[in-house]
Design an enzyme around this catalytic site. Sequence first.
Site, PDB file in Angstrom:
ATOM      1  N   GLU A 180       0.881  -1.344  -0.050  1.00  0.00           N
ATOM      2  CA  GLU A 180      -0.140   0.135   0.067  1.00  0.00           C
ATOM      3  C   GLU A 180       0.646   1.078  -0.042  1.00  0.00           C
ATOM      4  O   GLU A 180       2.298   1.558   0.399  1.00  0.00           O
ATOM      5  CB  GLU A 180      -0.757  -0.004   1.556  1.00  0.00           C
ATOM      6  CG  GLU A 180      -1.850  -1.062   1.160  1.00  0.00           C
ATOM      7  CD  GLU A 180      -2.971  -1.314   2.128  1.00  0.00           C
ATOM      8  OE1 GLU A 180      -2.492  -0.560   3.004  1.00  0.00           O
ATOM      9  OE2 GLU A 180      -3.986  -2.438   2.614  1.00  0.00           O
ATOM     10  N   ASN A 181       0.678   2.235   0.129  1.00  0.00           N
ATOM     11  CA  ASN A 181       0.882   3.780  -0.663  1.00  0.00           C
ATOM     12  C   ASN A 181      -0.087   4.940   0.726  1.00  0.00           C
ATOM     13  O   ASN A 181      -1.083   4.360   0.047  1.00  0.00           O
ATOM     14  CB  ASN A 181       0.999   3.778  -1.215  1.00  0.00           C
ATOM     15  CG  ASN A 181       2.063   4.935  -2.335  1.00  0.00           C
ATOM     16  OD1 ASN A 181       1.800   6.164  -2.130  1.00  0.00           O
ATOM     17  ND2 ASN A 181       2.982   4.377  -2.223  1.00  0.00           N
ATOM     18  N   ALA A 182       0.779   5.802   1.241  1.00  0.00           N
ATOM     19  CA  ALA A 182       0.366   6.904   1.458  1.00  0.00           C
ATOM     20  C   ALA A 182      -0.976   6.988   0.636  1.00  0.00           C
ATOM     21  O   ALA A 182      -2.514   8.363   0.752  1.00  0.00           O
ATOM     22  CB  ALA A 182       0.460   7.980   2.521  1.00  0.00           C
ATOM     23  N   CYS A 219      -2.056  -5.058  -5.502  1.00  0.00           N
ATOM     24  CA  CYS A 219      -2.887  -6.364  -4.793  1.00  0.00           C
ATOM     25  C   CYS A 219      -1.641  -7.214  -4.956  1.00  0.00           C
ATOM     26  O   CYS A 219      -0.847  -7.267  -5.405  1.00  0.00           O
ATOM     27  CB  CYS A 219      -4.248  -6.815  -5.916  1.00  0.00           C
ATOM     28  SG  CYS A 219      -5.304  -5.769  -5.252  1.00  0.00           S
ATOM     29  N   GLU A 245      -1.487 -10.350  -6.043  1.00  0.00           N
ATOM     30  CA  GLU A 245      -1.787 -11.072  -7.326  1.00  0.00           C
ATOM     31  C   GLU A 245      -1.075 -10.917  -8.488  1.00  0.00           C
ATOM     32  O   GLU A 245       0.186 -10.664  -8.849  1.00  0.00           O
ATOM     33  CB  GLU A 245      -2.847 -11.350  -7.824  1.00  0.00           C
ATOM     34  CG  GLU A 245      -4.092 -11.968  -6.723  1.00  0.00           C
ATOM     35  CD  GLU A 245      -4.547 -10.786  -5.919  1.00  0.00           C
ATOM     36  OE1 GLU A 245      -3.928 -10.158  -4.951  1.00  0.00           O
ATOM     37  OE2 GLU A 245      -6.245 -11.518  -5.366  1.00  0.00           O
ATOM     38  N   CYS A 274      -7.073  -7.189 -10.747  1.00  0.00           N
ATOM     39  CA  CYS A 274      -5.989  -8.784 -11.240  1.00  0.00           C
ATOM     40  C   CYS A 274      -6.697  -9.345 -11.664  1.00  0.00           C
ATOM     41  O   CYS A 274      -5.994 -10.082 -12.632  1.00  0.00           O
ATOM     42  CB  CYS A 274      -5.910  -9.544  -9.569  1.00  0.00           C
ATOM     43  SG  CYS A 274      -4.869  -8.178  -8.809  1.00  0.00           S
TER      44      CYS A 274
HETATM   45  N1  THU Z   1      -5.933  -7.200  -1.729  1.00  0.00           N
HETATM   46  C1  THU Z   1      -5.001  -7.874  -2.091  1.00  0.00           C
HETATM   47  O1  THU Z   1      -3.816  -7.783  -2.554  1.00  0.00           O
HETATM   48  N2  THU Z   1      -5.536  -9.208  -3.267  1.00  0.00           N
HETATM   49  C2  THU Z   1      -7.191  -9.457  -3.347  1.00  0.00           C
HETATM   50  O2  THU Z   1      -7.415 -10.292  -3.897  1.00  0.00           O
HETATM   51  C3  THU Z   1      -8.034  -8.228  -2.281  1.00  0.00           C
HETATM   52  C4  THU Z   1      -7.238  -6.889  -1.930  1.00  0.00           C
HETATM   53  C5  THU Z   1      -5.072  -5.574  -0.746  1.00  0.00           C
HETATM   54  C6  THU Z   1      -5.354  -4.312  -1.910  1.00  0.00           C
HETATM   55  C7  THU Z   1      -5.308  -3.664  -0.580  1.00  0.00           C
HETATM   56  O3  THU Z   1      -4.268  -2.978  -0.307  1.00  0.00           O
HETATM   57  C8  THU Z   1      -5.793  -4.484   0.996  1.00  0.00           C
HETATM   58  O4  THU Z   1      -6.058  -5.744   0.076  1.00  0.00           O
HETATM   59  C9  THU Z   1      -7.345  -4.377   1.278  1.00  0.00           C
HETATM   60  O5  THU Z   1      -8.549  -4.331   0.123  1.00  0.00           O
END
Ligand code: THU
Length: 130
Positions: free
Chosen positions: A44-46, A53, A55, A89
């Site tokens: 994540e990022n600010a 994600c 994936e 994704c």
């Molecule tokens: N996220 C994933 O990395 N993969 C998924 O399949 C669903 C959501 C992440 C995105 C964000 O960093 C956090 O989960 C909450 O949405």
Amino acid sequence: MTDRELINIAREASQSAYAPYSKFNVGAALECSDGTVFTGCNIENASLGCSICAERTAAVKAVSSGNRDFVRIAVYAESASYCTPCGTCRQFLSEFSPNMEVLCAKSDGRYVSYKLNKMLPFSFSSETLL
Ligand code: THU
């Protein structure tokens, strides 16, 4: 490799997640046709829109290493619900391997399995551009 082994790799990868905003750690393990497994986690990022994600992190690592033929991906989150890939994704993976299998695992160890093309019907593809 068994489904369970791939899920365990995804669980391990979730420990590298950088998710200070959502506190939702996700790990992915992407298996390619030559047997190579690429891992990913969410980062994540600010500036929230910059986040990526788990994936796509795994897929970017695979493609940038010269591997575009995906067989299976396991997605794990420490969650009571199955962590299914988001729409972005699904589209990103579908570019390379629309017939691949997607394993979605939750914290109690249970998992479900889907074909990507069933999760993303009527997908946009290179054929659409012809
Ligand atoms: N996220 C994933 O990395 N993969 C998924 O399949 C669903 C959501 C992440 C995105 C964000 O960093 C956090 O989960 C909450 O949405």
